[in-house]
Write a protein that holds these residues in place. Structure first.
Motif, short mmCIF file in Angstrom:
data_model
loop_
_atom_site.label_atom_id
_atom_site.label_comp_id
_atom_site.label_asym_id
_atom_site.label_seq_id
_atom_site.Cartn_x
_atom_site.Cartn_y
_atom_site.Cartn_z
N UNK A 1 21.65 -14.62 -26.65
CA UNK A 1 22.19 -14.91 -25.38
C UNK A 1 22.01 -16.22 -24.76
N UNK A 2 22.58 -17.07 -24.11
CA UNK A 2 22.08 -18.35 -23.43
C UNK A 2 21.01 -17.84 -22.41
N UNK A 3 20.04 -18.71 -22.32
CA UNK A 3 18.89 -18.44 -21.19
C UNK A 3 19.45 -18.80 -19.98
N UNK A 4 18.96 -17.93 -18.94
CA UNK A 4 19.10 -18.13 -17.49
C UNK A 4 17.90 -18.82 -17.14
N UNK A 5 18.11 -20.07 -16.35
CA UNK A 5 17.02 -20.59 -15.76
C UNK A 5 16.29 -20.10 -14.52
N UNK A 6 15.04 -20.35 -14.13
CA UNK A 6 14.36 -19.91 -13.02
C UNK A 6 15.62 -20.09 -11.82
N UNK A 7 15.84 -21.31 -11.56
CA UNK A 7 16.56 -21.70 -10.28
C UNK A 7 17.95 -20.85 -10.35
N UNK A 8 18.50 -20.22 -11.35
CA UNK A 8 19.73 -19.49 -11.54
C UNK A 8 19.39 -18.28 -11.04
N UNK A 9 18.42 -17.67 -11.11
CA UNK A 9 18.06 -16.15 -10.75
C UNK A 9 18.36 -16.04 -9.21
N UNK A 10 18.73 -14.88 -8.73
CA UNK A 10 19.03 -14.55 -7.30
C UNK A 10 17.74 -15.12 -6.70
N UNK A 11 18.23 -15.47 -5.27
CA UNK A 11 16.88 -15.87 -4.41
C UNK A 11 15.96 -14.72 -4.38
N UNK A 12 16.75 -13.52 -3.97
CA UNK A 12 16.05 -12.25 -3.57
C UNK A 12 15.13 -11.80 -4.77
N UNK A 13 15.53 -12.13 -5.96
CA UNK A 13 14.81 -11.74 -7.05
C UNK A 13 13.37 -12.73 -7.18
N UNK A 14 13.85 -14.00 -7.02
CA UNK A 14 12.79 -15.20 -7.00
C UNK A 14 11.56 -14.66 -5.91
N UNK A 15 12.30 -14.14 -4.68
CA UNK A 15 11.21 -14.06 -3.74
C UNK A 15 10.42 -12.83 -4.20
N UNK B 1 11.35 -20.53 -22.07
CA UNK B 1 11.19 -20.13 -23.44
C UNK B 1 12.19 -19.73 -24.26
N UNK B 2 12.52 -20.39 -25.52
CA UNK B 2 13.63 -20.30 -26.15
C UNK B 2 13.44 -19.13 -27.20
N UNK B 3 12.27 -18.93 -27.74
CA UNK B 3 11.76 -17.69 -28.72
C UNK B 3 12.17 -16.26 -28.18
N UNK B 4 12.53 -15.50 -28.92
CA UNK B 4 13.11 -14.11 -28.83
C UNK B 4 14.55 -14.08 -28.69
N UNK B 5 14.90 -12.79 -28.80
CA UNK B 5 16.50 -12.56 -29.01
C UNK B 5 17.31 -11.88 -28.14
N UNK B 6 16.67 -11.08 -27.43
CA UNK B 6 17.63 -10.13 -26.54
C UNK B 6 17.39 -10.49 -25.25
N UNK B 7 16.22 -10.94 -24.50
CA UNK B 7 16.28 -11.09 -23.00
C UNK B 7 17.22 -12.35 -22.53
N UNK B 8 17.68 -12.17 -21.58
CA UNK B 8 18.76 -13.25 -20.82
C UNK B 8 17.70 -14.37 -20.17
#
Length: 279
Positions: free
Chosen positions: A17-31, A46-53
């Motif tokens: 899957x395409x990686x989600x960037x830190x700033x794309x995570x919900x604000x409540x999650x980042x907090x 980090x691009x390595x790894x297969x399954x995590x978004x």
């Protein structure tokens, strides 16, 4: 002209899957993450790894953290990994925290400085892998959170006409020892991504690694000679190894048929080659 060598199966592995960037995570999650880490100064995807978004190296007020996550609706593997982490010490990186909020499930681990294992013939990483596999057989056995190998692989065993009971045992297994899950650090090899903790015979993780050795260029005979250096291998009956190889060939045949990505085809072919060697 000499034939062009086959490319490494591990080098062909790319995220599903395409990686989600830190700033794309919900604000409540980042907090919520920063409640554990302090302020995140920088996040390196980090691009390595297969399954995590989401996978990132977080530079925080309290130090480096490796974080990975996926939508909560697809987080069964990560929940298993969180449950099993205390039992996988000291081989697995320590889990500092896990969060399930705003539709995301995130794990925060100690950061390991290392590189994925090179499993090709003559690799300098193989001695570290050997020592790690010996440590694996010494882990404590959890009372919950693990399926048994004979249940997990029942369908493939039926297809291969083998008896999965020959794989049974009470040792904690990882079962997904692809080179990206084996990190070579200054403290030796460490094993990441425990999404499929399983109970079975103590030699099975050595066999799973030997399969990857074949996918990376070893012959089946060479892979078995390498495996024979591990104490647990001597506990495996010949019929049990036959069962493992035939079942693995059926299992990877299914995996590659469902998603024929180049690296999966390579491992499928390696499994078939080993099964034919045993036969």
């Amino acid at each position: 002209m000499s034939p062009t060598p086959n490319p490494s199966a591990a080098h062909a592995m790319t995220p599903a899957t395409l990686r989600t960037q830190w700033q794309q995570l919900p604000a409540a999650l980042r907090a919520a993450i920063e409640q554990h880490t302090g302020r995140v100064h920088r996040a390196e995807t980090i691009s390595a790894g297969l399954n995590a978004t989401f996978t990132a190296r977080l530079h925080t007020e309290t130090g480096l953290i490796f974080a990975k996550g996926t939508p909560s609706t697809r987080a069964a593997g990560q929940r298993r990994e969180a449950c099993i982490n205390p039992y996988a010490q000291p081989i697995a990186p320590r889990l500092h925290w896990h969060i399930d909020i705003a539709g995301w499930h995130i794990l925060g681990f100690e950061h390991l400085d290392g590189h994925p294992a090179e499993l090709s013939p003559g690799s300098d990483d193989l001695p570290d892998v050997t020592r790690m596999l010996t440590q694996l057989t010494e882990l404590k056995v959890p009372t919950t959170g693990c399926r048994r190998i004979e249940d997990r692989w029942a369908d493939a065993a039926k297809q291969a006409d083998t008896d999965p009971a020959l794989l049974a045992g009470n040792h904690l297994l990882h079962t997904d020892l692809n080179p990206h899950n084996i990190l070579i650090t200054k403290r030796g090899a460490r094993l990441v991504d425990w999404s499929w903790p399983t109970l079975g015979a103590p030699w099975i993780d050595t066999a799973c690694t030997a399969l990857w050795l074949i996918a990376e260029g070893h012959t089946p005979a060479d892979a078995e000679r390498w495996a024979s250096a591990h104490p647990a291998w001597s506990t495996a009956q010949s019929a049990a190894i036959d069962t493992f190889t035939a079942t693995s060939a059926a299992l990877w045949g299914q995996i590659a048929s469902n998603e024929p990505r180049p690296w999966k085809l390579r491992v499928r072919d390696a499994a078939a080659t080993w099964a034919q060697h045993r036969a």
